[in-house]
Design a protein around this motif. Structure first.
Motif, PDB file in Angstrom:
ATOM      1  N   UNK A   1       2.033  -3.352  -3.521  1.00  0.00           N
ATOM      2  CA  UNK A   1       1.057  -2.939  -2.508  1.00  0.00           C
ATOM      3  C   UNK A   1      -0.183  -3.811  -2.538  1.00  0.00           C
ATOM      4  N   UNK A   2      -0.637  -4.209  -3.717  1.00  0.00           N
ATOM      5  CA  UNK A   2      -1.819  -5.070  -3.767  1.00  0.00           C
ATOM      6  C   UNK A   2      -1.522  -6.466  -3.241  1.00  0.00           C
ATOM      7  N   UNK A   3      -0.313  -6.937  -3.482  1.00  0.00           N
ATOM      8  CA  UNK A   3       0.057  -8.243  -2.946  1.00  0.00           C
ATOM      9  C   UNK A   3       0.097  -8.205  -1.423  1.00  0.00           C
ATOM     10  N   UNK A   4       0.695  -7.145  -0.863  1.00  0.00           N
ATOM     11  CA  UNK A   4       0.747  -7.003   0.590  1.00  0.00           C
ATOM     12  C   UNK A   4      -0.662  -6.870   1.159  1.00  0.00           C
ATOM     13  N   UNK A   5      -1.498  -6.064   0.490  1.00  0.00           N
ATOM     14  CA  UNK A   5      -2.879  -5.890   0.953  1.00  0.00           C
ATOM     15  C   UNK A   5      -3.643  -7.204   0.928  1.00  0.00           C
ATOM     16  N   UNK A   6      -3.412  -8.002  -0.102  1.00  0.00           N
ATOM     17  CA  UNK A   6      -4.120  -9.281  -0.201  1.00  0.00           C
ATOM     18  C   UNK A   6      -3.679 -10.222   0.911  1.00  0.00           C
ATOM     19  N   UNK A   7      -2.389 -10.208   1.237  1.00  0.00           N
ATOM     20  CA  UNK A   7      -1.897 -11.026   2.358  1.00  0.00           C
ATOM     21  C   UNK A   7      -2.534 -10.567   3.661  1.00  0.00           C
ATOM     22  N   UNK A   8      -2.797  -9.266   3.748  1.00  0.00           N
ATOM     23  CA  UNK A   8      -3.442  -8.714   4.941  1.00  0.00           C
ATOM     24  C   UNK A   8      -4.955  -8.883   4.929  1.00  0.00           C
ATOM     25  N   UNK A   9      -5.477  -9.573   3.917  1.00  0.00           N
ATOM     26  CA  UNK A   9      -6.890  -9.929   3.921  1.00  0.00           C
ATOM     27  C   UNK A   9      -7.808  -9.052   3.103  1.00  0.00           C
ATOM     28  N   UNK A  10      -7.278  -8.153   2.267  1.00  0.00           N
ATOM     29  CA  UNK A  10      -8.132  -7.263   1.476  1.00  0.00           C
ATOM     30  C   UNK A  10      -8.644  -7.998   0.232  1.00  0.00           C
ATOM     31  N   UNK A  11      -9.951  -8.225   0.167  1.00  0.00           N
ATOM     32  CA  UNK A  11     -10.549  -8.998  -0.917  1.00  0.00           C
ATOM     33  C   UNK A  11     -10.399  -8.294  -2.265  1.00  0.00           C
ATOM     34  N   UNK A  12     -10.639  -6.988  -2.298  1.00  0.00           N
ATOM     35  CA  UNK A  12     -10.531  -6.245  -3.549  1.00  0.00           C
ATOM     36  C   UNK A  12      -9.141  -6.342  -4.150  1.00  0.00           C
ATOM     37  N   UNK A  13      -8.125  -6.281  -3.297  1.00  0.00           N
ATOM     38  CA  UNK A  13      -6.749  -6.373  -3.774  1.00  0.00           C
ATOM     39  C   UNK A  13      -6.487  -7.736  -4.402  1.00  0.00           C
ATOM     40  N   UNK A  14      -7.072  -8.785  -3.844  1.00  0.00           N
ATOM     41  CA  UNK A  14      -6.873 -10.129  -4.404  1.00  0.00           C
ATOM     42  C   UNK A  14      -7.430 -10.230  -5.815  1.00  0.00           C
ATOM     43  N   UNK A  15      -8.601  -9.661  -6.029  1.00  0.00           N
ATOM     44  CA  UNK A  15      -9.205  -9.707  -7.357  1.00  0.00           C
ATOM     45  C   UNK A  15      -8.413  -8.879  -8.353  1.00  0.00           C
ATOM     46  N   UNK A  16      -8.018  -7.680  -7.962  1.00  0.00           N
ATOM     47  CA  UNK A  16      -7.254  -6.807  -8.851  1.00  0.00           C
ATOM     48  C   UNK A  16      -5.892  -7.422  -9.178  1.00  0.00           C
ATOM     49  N   UNK A  17      -5.317  -8.108  -8.203  1.00  0.00           N
ATOM     50  CA  UNK A  17      -3.992  -8.691  -8.375  1.00  0.00           C
ATOM     51  C   UNK A  17      -3.987  -9.764  -9.462  1.00  0.00           C
TER      52      UNK A  17
END
Length: 226
Positions: free
Chosen positions: A180-196
């Protein structure tokens, strides 16, 4: 030429009801003239009421008035415009133009969520997720985060990943969190990119591969390509 000028003067001098009225059939109401929105709203057109409410909500071309926006959203909601309930819920959640009432906001979000609006699904889930005491319901939050996440809603995807990371009313799964965090990061979510970045260091090769498979299964609906 004088005759044309005279006709124009006569037309402009007529009361509004006697002039040619808009057809109220915009393919995209965001492009509607303010005057058309006002006339069509008075005629009882739900989309016109909704988009005029948006204008007052944001102060777009008109003086900002959340009170007027709330009134128009209520009318539009009565006309069957589900997104009006979402917008009205935001006013109740923040107390703009109405007395702040989180439960009223939750009820409006839930009604809009039932129609399939991902933003309403996310906001209802977030209210239940962040609530205190008896109003807190992370089981319901997980259900509605998932519904929004599967429609490509990046904040819902990030929040759902957090629930899996903590095991809050879902079985703890770093594989689900990664997906889910990978998908969110692809969709542009900055927080998900950092957590990932931090999460990736904790995964085994097998978990990483399992997460990739989940992403592949969900990418057709959950990833919103720009």
């Amino acid at each position: 030429m004088p005759g044309r000028v005279l006709l124009l003067v006569i037309f402009l001098g007529l009361p509004a009801a006697a002039r040619a009225l808009p057809e109220c059939r915009y393919s995209d109401w965001r492009d509607a003239l303010l005057s058309d929105l006002q006339v069509c709203s008075e005629q009882g057109h739900g989309q016109a009421r909704f988009w005029l409410g948006r204008r007052y909500d944001a102060g777009n071309i008109v003086v900002e008035s959340p009170e007027r926006a709330a009134d128009l959203y209520r009318l539009a909601l009565g006309d069957g415009i589900a997104e009006a309930g979402l917008r009205l819920g935001r006013l109740y959640e923040t107390g703009r133009g109405v007395v702040r009432d989180r439960e009223q906001a939750a009820a409006l979000y839930l009604a809009a969520a039932d129609t399939g609006l991902p933003e309403a699904q996310y906001r209802y889930a977030r209210l239940r997720d962040d609530a205190r005491g008896a109003d807190k319901d992370r089981k319901a939050a997980a259900v509605w985060y998932r519904r929004a996440a599967l429609q490509g809603h990046a904040p819902a995807q990030y929040r759902l990943g957090r629930l899996y990371a903590r095991g809050d009313n879902v079985e703890r799964s770093l594989v689900e969190t990664f997906a889910w965090w990978k998908i969110a990061s692809v969709n542009g979510h900055i927080g998900a990119r950092w957590e990932l970045k931090r999460l990736s260091e904790q995964l085994t090769v097998e978990q990483f591969a399992a997460g990739r498979r989940l992403i592949h299964e969900r990418e057709s609906t959950a990833i919103k390509y720009q």
